[in-house]
Design a protein around this motif. Structure first.
Motif, PDB file in Angstrom:
ATOM      1  N   LEU A  48       0.837  -1.201   0.000  1.00  0.00           N
ATOM      2  CA  LEU A  48       0.000   0.000   0.000  1.00  0.00           C
ATOM      3  C   LEU A  48       0.872   1.252   0.000  1.00  0.00           C
ATOM      4  O   LEU A  48       1.821   1.371   0.772  1.00  0.00           O
ATOM      5  CB  LEU A  48      -0.921   0.011   1.222  1.00  0.00           C
ATOM      6  N   SER A  49       0.535   2.204  -0.875  1.00  0.00           N
ATOM      7  CA  SER A  49       1.276   3.461  -0.933  1.00  0.00           C
ATOM      8  C   SER A  49       0.467   4.461  -1.746  1.00  0.00           C
ATOM      9  O   SER A  49      -0.023   4.143  -2.832  1.00  0.00           O
ATOM     10  CB  SER A  49       2.653   3.262  -1.569  1.00  0.00           C
ATOM     11  N   GLN A  50       0.326   5.670  -1.226  1.00  0.00           N
ATOM     12  CA  GLN A  50      -0.425   6.690  -1.942  1.00  0.00           C
ATOM     13  C   GLN A  50       0.339   7.220  -3.147  1.00  0.00           C
ATOM     14  O   GLN A  50      -0.253   7.720  -4.094  1.00  0.00           O
ATOM     15  CB  GLN A  50      -0.766   7.849  -0.992  1.00  0.00           C
ATOM     16  N   ALA A  51       1.657   7.113  -3.112  1.00  0.00           N
ATOM     17  CA  ALA A  51       2.475   7.638  -4.208  1.00  0.00           C
ATOM     18  C   ALA A  51       3.595   6.659  -4.531  1.00  0.00           C
ATOM     19  O   ALA A  51       4.513   6.455  -3.740  1.00  0.00           O
ATOM     20  CB  ALA A  51       3.048   9.004  -3.847  1.00  0.00           C
ATOM     21  N   GLN A  53       6.352   6.199  -7.507  1.00  0.00           N
ATOM     22  CA  GLN A  53       6.884   6.910  -8.670  1.00  0.00           C
ATOM     23  C   GLN A  53       8.251   6.359  -9.039  1.00  0.00           C
ATOM     24  O   GLN A  53       9.129   6.211  -8.206  1.00  0.00           O
ATOM     25  CB  GLN A  53       6.978   8.415  -8.381  1.00  0.00           C
ATOM     26  N   SER A  74      -0.654   4.784  -7.620  1.00  0.00           N
ATOM     27  CA  SER A  74      -1.114   4.821  -6.234  1.00  0.00           C
ATOM     28  C   SER A  74      -1.723   3.469  -5.898  1.00  0.00           C
ATOM     29  O   SER A  74      -2.522   2.937  -6.674  1.00  0.00           O
ATOM     30  CB  SER A  74      -2.142   5.938  -6.037  1.00  0.00           C
ATOM     31  N   CYS A  75      -1.366   2.918  -4.757  1.00  0.00           N
ATOM     32  CA  CYS A  75      -1.888   1.623  -4.316  1.00  0.00           C
ATOM     33  C   CYS A  75      -2.747   1.835  -3.073  1.00  0.00           C
ATOM     34  O   CYS A  75      -2.278   2.326  -2.052  1.00  0.00           O
ATOM     35  CB  CYS A  75      -0.746   0.660  -3.997  1.00  0.00           C
ATOM     36  N   VAL A  76      -4.033   1.494  -3.205  1.00  0.00           N
ATOM     37  CA  VAL A  76      -4.972   1.669  -2.093  1.00  0.00           C
ATOM     38  C   VAL A  76      -5.488   0.307  -1.661  1.00  0.00           C
ATOM     39  O   VAL A  76      -5.385  -0.690  -2.389  1.00  0.00           O
ATOM     40  CB  VAL A  76      -6.153   2.571  -2.512  1.00  0.00           C
ATOM     41  N   ASP A 163      -8.423   6.878 -10.781  1.00  0.00           N
ATOM     42  CA  ASP A 163      -8.307   7.906  -9.739  1.00  0.00           C
ATOM     43  C   ASP A 163      -7.800   7.350  -8.414  1.00  0.00           C
ATOM     44  O   ASP A 163      -7.773   8.067  -7.401  1.00  0.00           O
ATOM     45  CB  ASP A 163      -9.653   8.598  -9.537  1.00  0.00           C
ATOM     46  N   GLY A 164      -7.375   6.078  -8.418  1.00  0.00           N
ATOM     47  CA  GLY A 164      -6.831   5.483  -7.208  1.00  0.00           C
ATOM     48  C   GLY A 164      -7.842   4.745  -6.360  1.00  0.00           C
ATOM     49  O   GLY A 164      -7.471   4.107  -5.378  1.00  0.00           O
ATOM     50  N   THR A 165      -9.108   4.825  -6.719  1.00  0.00           N
ATOM     51  CA  THR A 165     -10.134   4.082  -5.988  1.00  0.00           C
ATOM     52  C   THR A 165     -10.441   2.784  -6.750  1.00  0.00           C
ATOM     53  O   THR A 165      -9.734   2.417  -7.694  1.00  0.00           O
ATOM     54  CB  THR A 165     -11.401   4.930  -5.827  1.00  0.00           C
TER      55      THR A 165
END
Length: 333
Positions: A48-51, A53, A74-76, A163-165
């Motif tokens: 899990l990671s919001q960013a 790159q 992004s991994c949610v 969008d990451g969702t």
């Protein structure tokens, strides 16, 4: 990637720099002058990671400086289940349901759903135009094994969104007992042996051996004057079909019905056929020719075989008034 030059060139990506979260395809190849080569970038995050790159990913170009690419993602976590889809069908049959997807953004989406569950399938990709509403995605359930009330088949499908969702659907299924694979009805003359070929399909990608069980339905028990039999087992190659030879013979008229089951003793799965034989009166076995002068007697003999394991007494009748026959005749074993 476009080749705007006058000569063709080879290219090759530095794949090690993409790991572990990204991959690209094709990894290497050749671009002719004025041609484009599309690349597919796959993002499979390991945590899990919001960013996430990756910068400066190199593509080596023949006779030129490397091109560089930057990828971000992004991994949610998996969102709460939006809906549970319930499937119910007979084993080895299909049932499909649709999921309606919408794209509220101003850019087109190409989604790659992730399906978990042994017996569910769907298209690998689905494309949604900008602001497109309620596009159908079809999920198909084809169980190869039966389920029980206490142990239903479980699965899920997840649509990761740009969008990451994401959208998460729970899949639940019940695979009921198989339908009859076929009903066979034949008319067979008395005293004539008949061989029926019953097709047996193997739904697995490996060979299967089936135990053959013959259950009489009408009459419940066969008398010694009738025979319905075949081999105890049949071996069917993987994903193939093979004919099973069932032999029937009756010395009596009547209707005979049976259920022929082909059971895999390894998995407990099975298929079955219903067979019905209507036994009709047979024609004459032969002709006895007798010739004599008027008021003179002549005799002839007829050989009668007894195929049964017990003595048989025949009632004899002749409709010709000038021919005398005994009323009863017994043939020993």
């Amino acid at each position: 990637m476009r080749n705007a030059g006058d000569t063709g060139v080879r290219f090759m990506w530095d794949m090690e720099s993409f790991k572990p979260d990204f991959s690209i395809s094709p990894v290497k190849g050749y671009i002719s002058p004025g041609m484009d080569v599309p690349f597919v970038v796959t993002f499979r995050p390991s945590k899990l990671s919001q960013a996430v790159q990756y910068e400066g990913l190199r593509c080596f170009i023949q006779g030129s400086e490397p091109l560089r690419l930057t990828l971000a993602g992004s991994c949610v976590g998996v969102p709460d289940t939006k809906e549970t889809l319930t499937f119910t069908c007979n084993v080895r049959e299909r049932q499909s349901q649709t999921i309606l997807l919408s794209n509220p953004s101003s850019e087109a989406w190409t989604l790659q759903p992730i399906i978990e569950g042994k017996y569910w399938k769907g298209p690998e990709f689905i494309h949604l135009e900008a602001r497109q509403k309620e596009k159908a995605y079809q999920v198909t359930y084809r169980p190869l094994t039966m389920s029980s009330e206490n142990k239903k088949h479980q699965g899920s499908i997840f649509f990761p969104l740009p969008d990451g969702t994401g959208l998460h659907y729970h899949l639940e299924r019940t695979a009921e007992a198989p339908r009859c694979s076929g009903a066979i009805s034949r008319q067979v003359p008395c005293r004539n042996s008949h061989t029926e070929l019953i097709p047996v399909s193997n739904w697995l990608h490996r060979p299967q051996r089936f135990l053959v069980v013959i259950d009489m339905l009408k009459p419940e028990n066969l008398e010694s004057s009738s025979v319905l039999q075949g081999c105890s087992y049949i071996d069917v190659p993987s994903s193939a079909k093979k004919d099973y030879e069932l032999t029937f013979l009756s010395y009596k008229e009547g209707v005979f019905s049976a259920k022929v089951t082909f059971l895999s003793e390894t998995t407990g799965e099975y298929l079955f056929h219903m067979v019905t034989f209507k036994v009709m009166a047979s024609g004459p076995i032969g002709t006895v020719k007798m010739s004599t002068a008027v008021r003179q007697r002549v005799s002839s003999t007829i050989k009668v075989d007894n195929p049964l394991p017990v003595p048989v007494t025949f009632d004899i009748n002749c409709e010709v008034p000038d021919v005398n026959v005994p009323q009863h005749f017994t043939v020993p074993v």
